[in-house]
Design a protein around this motif. Sequence first.
Motif, PDB file in Angstrom:
ATOM      1  N   ASP A  13      37.830  42.403  43.965  1.00 21.07           N
ATOM      2  CA  ASP A  13      36.514  41.975  44.448  1.00 21.07           C
ATOM      3  C   ASP A  13      35.944  42.994  45.449  1.00 21.07           C
ATOM      4  O   ASP A  13      34.862  42.789  45.989  1.00 21.07           O
ATOM      5  CB  ASP A  13      36.638  40.593  45.100  1.00 21.07           C
TER       6      ASP A  13
ATOM      7  N   ARG B 195      37.212  43.863  48.448  1.00 24.72           N
ATOM      8  CA  ARG B 195      37.270  43.444  49.839  1.00 24.72           C
ATOM      9  C   ARG B 195      38.393  44.088  50.631  1.00 24.72           C
ATOM     10  O   ARG B 195      38.506  43.854  51.826  1.00 24.72           O
ATOM     11  CB  ARG B 195      37.398  41.912  49.902  1.00 24.72           C
TER      12      ARG B 195
ATOM     13  N   VAL C 221      30.616  40.805  39.826  1.00 23.55           N
ATOM     14  CA  VAL C 221      31.964  40.253  39.970  1.00 23.55           C
ATOM     15  C   VAL C 221      31.863  38.979  40.803  1.00 23.55           C
ATOM     16  O   VAL C 221      31.445  39.011  41.956  1.00 23.55           O
ATOM     17  CB  VAL C 221      32.918  41.264  40.649  1.00 23.55           C
TER      18      VAL C 221
ATOM     19  N   PHE D  37      33.579  35.505  42.566  1.00 24.28           N
ATOM     20  CA  PHE D  37      34.873  35.134  43.132  1.00 24.28           C
ATOM     21  C   PHE D  37      34.871  33.643  43.459  1.00 24.28           C
ATOM     22  O   PHE D  37      33.946  33.144  44.101  1.00 24.28           O
ATOM     23  CB  PHE D  37      35.162  35.948  44.394  1.00 24.28           C
TER      24      PHE D  37
ATOM     25  N   SER E  70      30.619  38.681  49.150  1.00 26.23           N
ATOM     26  CA  SER E  70      31.175  38.964  47.822  1.00 26.23           C
ATOM     27  C   SER E  70      30.120  38.800  46.732  1.00 26.23           C
ATOM     28  O   SER E  70      30.142  39.501  45.727  1.00 26.23           O
ATOM     29  CB  SER E  70      32.359  38.031  47.559  1.00 26.23           C
TER      30      SER E  70
END
Lengths: 260, 252
Positions: free
Chosen positions: A53, A55, A84, A86, B163
Amino acid sequence: MSAAAQIGDLSFFHPGASLPALDHVSLMVPAGESTALLGPSGAGKTTLLALLDGRLRGWRGRVSVLGAPLDPDHPPARASRPDVGFIFQEFALVERSSVLRNVLNGRLGRMSPLRAVVGSPAPRDLEAARAAIADCGIADLAERRVDSLSGGQRQRVAIARCLAQEPRLILADEPVSNLDPARAVEILTLLTGAAHARGATVLFSSHQPDLARRFADRIVGMRDGRIAFDVAAGDLSDVATADLYRETEALPGIGLRAMT
Amino acid sequence: MRSRGFGGFAAGALVAGAVLWSFATTDVELSRLLSAGPRIADFVGRMVPPDPTVMNEIVKGSAETLRIAILGSLGAVLLSVPLGILASETMVSPPIYRPVRTLLAFIRAIPLILVAMLMVGAVGLGPLPGIIAIAFHATGMLAKFYAEAIDGVTRAPIAALESAGAGPLARLRYAIWPQMAPVVARDTIFRFELNLRESLILGIVGAGGIGFYIQTYVRSFQYDKAASVTLAVIGLVVAIEAINITLQRRFC
């Protein structure tokens, strides 16, 4: 067969850790399929998903996601992040906001920066959010605040937020570990079904072999930061599974390098 | 334990010494203490009955106190938003938030009445020095509360929005703000109530509000009028307390 993610000789240490969380991992995640990461706590599943992801920083190896290489020193370009999706183990929802607002939050990366901060959502964003909410079976909860929902309902909101984002790769970290068995089957049916309908790839982690067998096309066994096996779901043997979960030879608790 | 016995003896000696020193060097005359009773009776006698003709002054003074508290609180909020962000571990790095926190502790340590006296000296009599003093004094506490509200936010939803590709301002608006808004509202109301309470006495040093009339009447020996205003202040404090209790029931 094309790859949604390609990993070569990947190693990673959490800051200050002496043992690697990921130890020379090589793996191909086939596009359009559903892959399960199976293994005990501390095997490195969450770390691998967070890394894909974008991160985590400071890893070594080669990683490309949806055809674009990741940089170990810099976060991915923001424009590429909505591709993407999550799904977090603890849902990571904004408790005091409504279900609809939480799902719209999944659209923020697809909106223009100005609209994301000051504007109201465009019809296109509302439509995507409403569709994701309907697909997750929570249309009647859309105006409810998340802090009034049950665990199973929250997981549906988290999945709807991810679907609204319209990702091509969905990474799900233990999506059903907080749910009872019946609820777990419901949620995985929903997740893999919705992903398949959208042509998205799914990579989910689990510590339950029966769920992995039922909902994944491929199963990747992980233990102590390494890949133990990588097989088609039908080929998963009980011997391999038992070996994955054998007592650790090292000190008790040393395998619990849980990623937070 | 020997050391503990010695510590107890040293503490006792220190307290005894402090009391003796205070008695010896302060002018505590027994005769004045004995004549205090009749004096106080005389003083209270001149306050009774309170003079009800000062109703106009009470209303005028209370309104001014309320205005000082409102504008002073507004000033404190405007100062506390940037200072609260600069004092938060979540938003800035230690070289920034450490000195800002020290500055806020320093501001909190200065008594309001002292700030008000300095401001009267700086900008003259009236409500303006009171407003400035309240804004300055309240910022020490409010900015600290705001920083704690930011730092008390759960991180997971912020990471989730990042994210998904949301920028920092979008994360602030949709992940951080919804979590901190109720805390900020509660803290701001709490500080406003303190500001209102504290601004009642600002007039005594000439910084505007209802306290100004107490000072004026006491200095001109109109104790019956001073008594009316004092009763009004007590009534206002009770009213503020009652409103506060009602609000707390609603918010908690």
